[in-house]
Design a protein around this motif. Structure first.
Motif, mmCIF file in Angstrom:
data_model
loop_
_atom_site.group_PDB
_atom_site.id
_atom_site.type_symbol
_atom_site.label_atom_id
_atom_site.label_comp_id
_atom_site.label_asym_id
_atom_site.label_seq_id
_atom_site.Cartn_x
_atom_site.Cartn_y
_atom_site.Cartn_z
ATOM 1 N N ASN A 256 27.182 21.028 57.838
ATOM 2 C CA ASN A 256 25.979 21.504 57.173
ATOM 3 C C ASN A 256 24.655 21.438 57.902
ATOM 4 N N THR A 257 23.974 22.499 57.790
ATOM 5 C CA THR A 257 22.535 22.481 58.061
ATOM 6 C C THR A 257 21.881 22.902 56.767
ATOM 7 N N ARG A 258 20.593 22.728 56.667
ATOM 8 C CA ARG A 258 19.960 23.110 55.408
ATOM 9 C C ARG A 258 19.698 24.605 55.425
ATOM 10 N N LYS A 259 20.685 25.343 55.005
ATOM 11 C CA LYS A 259 20.464 26.788 54.973
ATOM 12 C C LYS A 259 19.658 27.146 53.746
ATOM 13 N N LEU A 260 18.782 28.050 53.943
ATOM 14 C CA LEU A 260 17.970 28.448 52.813
ATOM 15 C C LEU A 260 18.735 29.470 52.002
ATOM 16 N N LEU B 67 17.818 30.791 49.254
ATOM 17 C CA LEU B 67 17.070 31.736 48.427
ATOM 18 C C LEU B 67 16.864 33.097 49.052
ATOM 19 N N GLN B 68 17.213 33.246 50.319
ATOM 20 C CA GLN B 68 17.135 34.587 50.891
ATOM 21 C C GLN B 68 18.017 35.554 50.106
ATOM 22 N N GLN C 32 8.338 25.294 41.978
ATOM 23 C CA GLN C 32 9.694 25.181 42.490
ATOM 24 C C GLN C 32 10.240 26.567 42.824
ATOM 25 N N LEU C 33 11.358 26.554 43.491
ATOM 26 C CA LEU C 33 12.020 27.809 43.854
ATOM 27 C C LEU C 33 12.234 28.686 42.630
ATOM 28 N N SER D 210 21.477 29.103 44.587
ATOM 29 C CA SER D 210 20.329 28.496 45.246
ATOM 30 C C SER D 210 20.492 26.999 45.409
ATOM 31 N N ARG D 211 21.470 26.452 44.728
ATOM 32 C CA ARG D 211 21.675 25.017 44.867
ATOM 33 C C ARG D 211 22.658 24.767 46.007
ATOM 34 N N PRO D 212 22.197 24.217 47.046
ATOM 35 C CA PRO D 212 23.140 23.946 48.128
ATOM 36 C C PRO D 212 24.133 22.878 47.701
ATOM 37 N N LYS D 213 25.354 23.102 48.062
ATOM 38 C CA LYS D 213 26.367 22.132 47.663
ATOM 39 C C LYS D 213 26.592 21.125 48.782
ATOM 40 N N MET D 214 26.871 19.923 48.383
ATOM 41 C CA MET D 214 27.148 18.938 49.420
ATOM 42 C C MET D 214 28.606 19.000 49.779
ATOM 43 N N GLN E 124 13.475 19.827 46.282
ATOM 44 C CA GLN E 124 12.951 21.178 46.437
ATOM 45 C C GLN E 124 12.433 21.365 47.860
ATOM 46 N N GLU F 297 16.352 27.105 59.329
ATOM 47 C CA GLU F 297 16.179 27.350 60.775
ATOM 48 C C GLU F 297 14.781 27.869 61.080
ATOM 49 N N LEU G 229 23.223 18.572 53.345
ATOM 50 C CA LEU G 229 22.605 19.159 52.159
ATOM 51 C C LEU G 229 22.915 18.244 50.996
ATOM 52 N N GLU H 19 22.988 17.778 46.702
ATOM 53 C CA GLU H 19 22.963 18.414 45.394
ATOM 54 C C GLU H 19 22.479 17.371 44.403
#
Lengths: 228, 157
Positions: free
Chosen positions: A5-9, A11-12, A159-160, A218-222, B29, B36, B149, B151
Motif C-alpha cells: 500500500n501507498t496512500r492512493k487517493l 477520490l479521483q 471532509q471529502l 473513497s474509504r481506503p481499505k487496510m 481525512q 503521489e 492505509l 480504515e
C-alpha cells in the motif's frame, strides 16, 4: 512478501469532472485560517478545480473588483479589474476573471462571511453560488445565510464527503440550461449528526444514512500486513 | 528492523493515538488526502498547525497577562486554535479549547489561566506524538516501504 500500500487517493474516481468541462472550474476560497485554506485548496484541487485562496473578505472583494481602493499590493490578490458600475457583458466574467463558486468561512476578523455574502449578492457577481463554512452549528446563523442567498452551509472541518454536496454546482454553472436543483447527497456515516442538508431553502438535519456506493470506494481499505 | 515490522509499529502507534483520543477521524481525512501528487500533505498541514498554534499560544499568554484582560480577544484566539486543531483532528487540544471558551464567557481569569495551561500541555503532547509518527514514516519510506492505509474500523473507535 511485498507490502503493497501507498496512500492512493480514491477520490479521483469519485470526483471526475464532467466530460463537457472545457476549462477549469474556478473557486474563490476565503478563510482567515492558513490550515483551513490549505485543506480546502487540497480538497478542491483534488477534484480538478482551480482555486484562488484569500485570507479575508476584503481581499475577496478586491479580487472580484468590488472595491474602489486599489492600494493593496499583496500578491495573493489580482487587481486587474476595476470596480465598474455597469454590468459586465457575461454574467460570470468581469474583465478576464471568472469565478464559478465562492466558498467562505463565516467567522473571520473584519468582514464576516455573511457580510461578504451580502456584498456579493448585491453585485454583478450575484449569480455565482456562495457556500458558507462554519465550525459552529448555529441554526439561526444557517438560516440567516440561506435567506441571504447562500447555496449551501457546510460544517467544518471540511471532509471529502462535503465535496459531493458541491458536485452539482460544478456541473450547474458550466451548463447554463441546467435547471435541476442540487440533489441531496448522502451523508458520510462517520458524521454524527453534524451535517445539514439544504433542500429548497428548508433545513433538515439528518442522522447518518447509508452511504452511496461511491462513498465506499473513497474509504481506503487496510490490506493485511505481510509479516515475514 | 525490516519494513513489515516498521509498518506494524506505525500501525500500532497510530492506533494508540486514536484510542487515547489524541487524534480523531479528521486526521484520517488528512491521511486520505495524501497521495503521489501530494506526498507530504499531512506533514505540511500539521507543520502549519504547529506554527499557527505556537503563535496563538504566545498571544494567549500575553493577553491573559494584561492588567485588564480583554476576554473577547482571548476568546477570538481560542476560537482560532479550536478551529485549527479541529481541522487536523487534534481532538484533545480541541476539547481543551472548548472548555477554555466557556471560561472566557464567564470572564474567569483563574480558570482561563488553568485552561491555557491545559491547552499548552495537550498541544505539547500531540506535537510530540505527531513528530514521533512522522519519524516512523520517514524510516519506512527511507527503506523503500510505504505507509499503510488505514480504515476507520481498524482504529477501533
Amino acid at each position: 512478501m511485498e507490502f503493497v500500500n501507498t496512500r492512493k487517493l480514491q477520490l479521483q474516481q469519485q470526483l471526475q469532472p464532467p466530460q463537457q468541462q472545457q476549462q477549469h472550474f474556478h473557486v474563490l476560497a476565503v478563510d482567515d485560517s492558513v490550515i483551513d485554506r490549505k485543506l480546502l485548496e487540497r480538497l478542491l484541487r483534488g477534484s480538478s478545480c482551480k482555486v484562488t485562496c484569500v485570507d479575508s473578505g476584503d481581499k475577496a472583494l478586491k479580487y472580484l473588483g468590488l472595491v474602489d481602493d486599489l492600494d493593496d499590493t499583496t500578491s495573493s490578490v489580482s487587481l486587474e479589474t476595476s470596480s465598474s458600475s455597469s454590468p459586465p457583458p457575461q454574467p460570470l466574467e468581469q474583465e478576464g476573471i471568472k469565478v464559478n463558486l465562492i466558498m467562505t468561512d463565516y467567522c473571520m476578523p473584519g468582514m464576516s462571511g455573511y457580510d461578504l455574502l451580502k456584498r456579493v449578492k448585491g453585485s454583478s457577481w450575484k449569480d455565482v453560488p456562495v457556500v458558507i463554512m462554519s465550525s459552529e452549528n448555529v441554526p439561526s446563523r444557517i438560516s440567516m445565510c440561506l435567506e441571504e442567498g447562500a447555496e449551501e452551509f457546510l460544517l467544518k472541518p471540511l471532509q471529502l464527503s462535503d465535496l459531493d454536496k458541491l458536485q452539482p454546482y460544478f456541473v450547474k454553472s458550466l451548463d447554463n440550461t441546467c435547471e435541476n436543483e442540487p440533489a441531496n447527497s448522502s451523508i458520510d456515516s462517520d458524521n454524527d449528526d453534524n451535517v445539514i442538508i439544504i433542500n429548497n431553502n428548508s433545513i433538515s438535519k439528518r442522522k447518518a444514512i447509508s452511504p452511496e456506493p461511491h462513498h465506499e470506494r473513497s474509504r481506503p481499505k487496510m490490506k493485511e500486513l505481510a509479516v515475514v | 528492523m525490516e519494513v513489515g515490522q516498521m509498518q506494524r509499529q506505525w500501525l500500532d502507534y497510530t492506533r494508540s493515538l486514536f484510542l487515547e483520543g489524541f487524534l480523531d477521524a479528521q486526521f484520517m481525512q488528512l491521511q486520505q488526502l495524501q497521495d503521489e501528487n501530494n506526498p507530504d500533505f499531512v506533514v505540511e498541514v500539521v507543520s502549519l498547525f504547529f506554527q499557527d498554534s505556537e503563535r496563538l499560544l504566545k498571544d494567549l499568554t500575553f493577553a491573559l497577562d494584561q492588567n485588564a484582560v480583554d476576554f473577547k480577544k482571548v476568546d477570538a484566539h481560542v476560537h482560532q486554535l479550536k478551529g485549527s486543531s479541529s481541522s487536523i483532528g487534534a481532538q484533545r487540544v480541541k476539547n481543551a479549547c472548548i472548555d477554555f471558551r466557556n471560561f472566557c464567557e464567564e470572564q474567569n481569569i483563574d480558570a482561563c489561566l488553568r485552561c491555557l495551561q491545559q491547552v499548552k500541555e495537550e498541544y505539547c503532547l500531540v506535537k510530540n506524538k505527531l513528530e514521533t509518527l512522522f519519524r516512523l514514516e520517514q524510516q519506512i519510506v527511507a527503506v523503500g516501504g510505504s505507509i499503510p492505509l488505514v480504515e476507520p474500523t481498524q482504529m477501533s473507535f
